[in-house]
Design an enzyme around this catalytic site. Sequence first.
Site, PDB file in Angstrom:
ATOM      1  N   LYS A  11      40.721   9.072  85.462  1.00  0.00           N
ATOM      2  CA  LYS A  11      42.040   9.381  84.886  1.00  0.00           C
ATOM      3  C   LYS A  11      41.889  10.317  83.689  1.00  0.00           C
ATOM      4  O   LYS A  11      40.822  10.386  83.068  1.00  0.00           O
ATOM      5  CB  LYS A  11      42.779   8.114  84.437  1.00  0.00           C
ATOM      6  CG  LYS A  11      42.114   7.285  83.314  1.00  0.00           C
ATOM      7  CD  LYS A  11      42.454   7.708  81.894  1.00  0.00           C
ATOM      8  CE  LYS A  11      41.698   6.887  80.843  1.00  0.00           C
ATOM      9  NZ  LYS A  11      41.589   7.470  79.526  1.00  0.00           N
ATOM     10  N   MET A 109      37.357   8.899  80.699  1.00  0.00           N
ATOM     11  CA  MET A 109      38.036   9.040  81.992  1.00  0.00           C
ATOM     12  C   MET A 109      38.087   7.722  82.769  1.00  0.00           C
ATOM     13  O   MET A 109      38.297   7.715  83.982  1.00  0.00           O
ATOM     14  CB  MET A 109      37.349  10.128  82.818  1.00  0.00           C
ATOM     15  CG  MET A 109      37.601  11.518  82.237  1.00  0.00           C
ATOM     16  SD  MET A 109      37.193  12.841  83.389  1.00  0.00           S
ATOM     17  CE  MET A 109      35.444  12.872  83.168  1.00  0.00           C
ATOM     18  N   ASP A 146      42.171  -0.821  80.593  1.00  0.00           N
ATOM     19  CA  ASP A 146      42.567   0.246  81.528  1.00  0.00           C
ATOM     20  C   ASP A 146      42.527  -0.199  82.993  1.00  0.00           C
ATOM     21  O   ASP A 146      42.957   0.537  83.875  1.00  0.00           O
ATOM     22  CB  ASP A 146      41.628   1.457  81.386  1.00  0.00           C
ATOM     23  CG  ASP A 146      41.945   2.296  80.155  1.00  0.00           C
ATOM     24  OD1 ASP A 146      43.034   2.114  79.570  1.00  0.00           O
ATOM     25  OD2 ASP A 146      41.098   3.133  79.784  1.00  0.00           O
TER      26      ASP A 146
HETATM   27  P1  ATP Z   1      37.701   4.603  78.912  1.00  0.00           P
HETATM   28  O1  ATP Z   1      38.308   5.933  79.269  1.00  0.00           O
HETATM   29  O2  ATP Z   1      38.368   3.432  79.655  1.00  0.00           O
HETATM   30  O3  ATP Z   1      37.533   4.383  77.453  1.00  0.00           O
HETATM   31  P2  ATP Z   1      35.113   5.666  79.438  1.00  0.00           P
HETATM   32  O4  ATP Z   1      35.335   6.653  80.550  1.00  0.00           O
HETATM   33  O5  ATP Z   1      35.088   6.257  78.064  1.00  0.00           O
HETATM   34  O6  ATP Z   1      36.217   4.557  79.535  1.00  0.00           O
HETATM   35  P3  ATP Z   1      33.063   4.340  80.925  1.00  0.00           P
HETATM   36  O7  ATP Z   1      32.530   5.453  81.778  1.00  0.00           O
HETATM   37  O8  ATP Z   1      33.946   3.364  81.565  1.00  0.00           O
HETATM   38  O9  ATP Z   1      33.779   4.921  79.629  1.00  0.00           O
HETATM   39  O10 ATP Z   1      31.779   3.641  80.263  1.00  0.00           O
HETATM   40  C1  ATP Z   1      31.836   2.911  79.089  1.00  0.00           C
HETATM   41  C2  ATP Z   1      30.682   1.934  79.053  1.00  0.00           C
HETATM   42  O11 ATP Z   1      30.826   0.979  80.105  1.00  0.00           O
HETATM   43  C3  ATP Z   1      29.312   2.582  79.221  1.00  0.00           C
HETATM   44  O12 ATP Z   1      28.541   2.184  78.127  1.00  0.00           O
HETATM   45  C4  ATP Z   1      28.754   1.997  80.500  1.00  0.00           C
HETATM   46  O13 ATP Z   1      27.362   1.659  80.394  1.00  0.00           O
HETATM   47  C5  ATP Z   1      29.563   0.714  80.725  1.00  0.00           C
HETATM   48  N1  ATP Z   1      29.793   0.470  82.161  1.00  0.00           N
HETATM   49  C6  ATP Z   1      29.691  -0.707  82.792  1.00  0.00           C
HETATM   50  N2  ATP Z   1      29.958  -0.593  84.102  1.00  0.00           N
HETATM   51  C7  ATP Z   1      30.251   0.692  84.326  1.00  0.00           C
HETATM   52  C8  ATP Z   1      30.596   1.426  85.502  1.00  0.00           C
HETATM   53  N3  ATP Z   1      30.697   0.857  86.702  1.00  0.00           N
HETATM   54  N4  ATP Z   1      30.848   2.754  85.354  1.00  0.00           N
HETATM   55  C9  ATP Z   1      30.768   3.340  84.122  1.00  0.00           C
HETATM   56  N5  ATP Z   1      30.435   2.698  82.995  1.00  0.00           N
HETATM   57  C10 ATP Z   1      30.166   1.373  83.078  1.00  0.00           C
END
Ligand code: ATP
Length: 299
Positions: A11, A109, A146
């Site tokens: 997203k 995202m 989210d």
């Molecule tokens: P948001 O936009 O909801 O803040 P994000 O895109 O910034 O999320 P993610 O890619 O979801 O961040 O990753 C955040 C943390 O979650 C990382 O430190 C990662 O190690 C952990 N994590 C656990 N499971 C997953 C997964 N299936 N995919 C991605 N990250 C994961």
Amino acid sequence: MDRIVMHAPAKINLSLDVTGRRDNGYHDVRMVMQQIGLSDEIIIEKTENSSFKQDIEKPCIIVETNSMTLPVNEDNLVFKAAHLIMKECSIGTGIHIFIDKKIPIAAGMAGGSTDAAAVLKGMNRIFDCGLTDERLRELGVKIGADVPYCIMGGTVLAEGIGEVLTPLPNMPGCIILIAKPGISVSTGYVYTEYDSLKDKKHPDVDGMTAAIKEGDIQKISKLLGNSLEGVTQEKYPVIKIIKGIMLGNGAMGALMSGSGPTVFGLYDDNTKADEAARMIMAEELAQDVFITEPYNKEE
Ligand code: ATP
């Protein structure tokens, strides 16, 4: 059915306003969320026959991934999602989950949340649990704010901590250029810095929802706004540089997504998006660059 393949789209936030902080540390937000055509693929398979009864506190959940950096133990959000469904539906069989990771990690995202949402939906299907989408969203919020949105998908106004959802009409078609700089941003740091700001920026979330209802891509582009952008940009000036390149190469609008560091630009023309992408890559400003489009639900 013993196996299912689920798409787990990323997203972006077209608008993100932080309106308050709760005593438990969560923040109240008002966000317009949009899924995009960049997806992880989640393959879920049953691993034992139904005569096997597992210890629900030590479930047989095997997680594998092509990512070198993701945890494959209970810290992975797909593990949490699988365990929640197993407890909710008293599932006695084991499960194998493969995450084909394409969404950059810790990018703003919702990569982890969308994977968890895909597992909740996929397991609900292959085990015939019969859980409603509403119940899946209630389970999802236990994993992350989210996740309920990722279960609903499409174009949505998310309020509360992100779990109070109002579906919106599909965003009009456009080209979306995504650039993720090779830096890691701590969401906790960004929110803490934001809390200490005297002059907080508030984007026009209502204006954005109105523009979406009108299907006006020019208005949507003009109204892009993110309360957190200033904080992350101050620490990582590369975000501003990438935005400048996008806008200087014909983007109708550009913005940081979530708490960053991903920046996206909206274009009406593929050539302009290509040119901006080339410049961003040539100057080595981003680790990941994608050209995609909105991922809309069927209306
Ligand atoms: P948001 O936009 O909801 O803040 P994000 O895109 O910034 O999320 P993610 O890619 O979801 O961040 O990753 C955040 C943390 O979650 C990382 O430190 C990662 O190690 C952990 N994590 C656990 N499971 C997953 C997964 N299936 N995919 C991605 N990250 C994961």
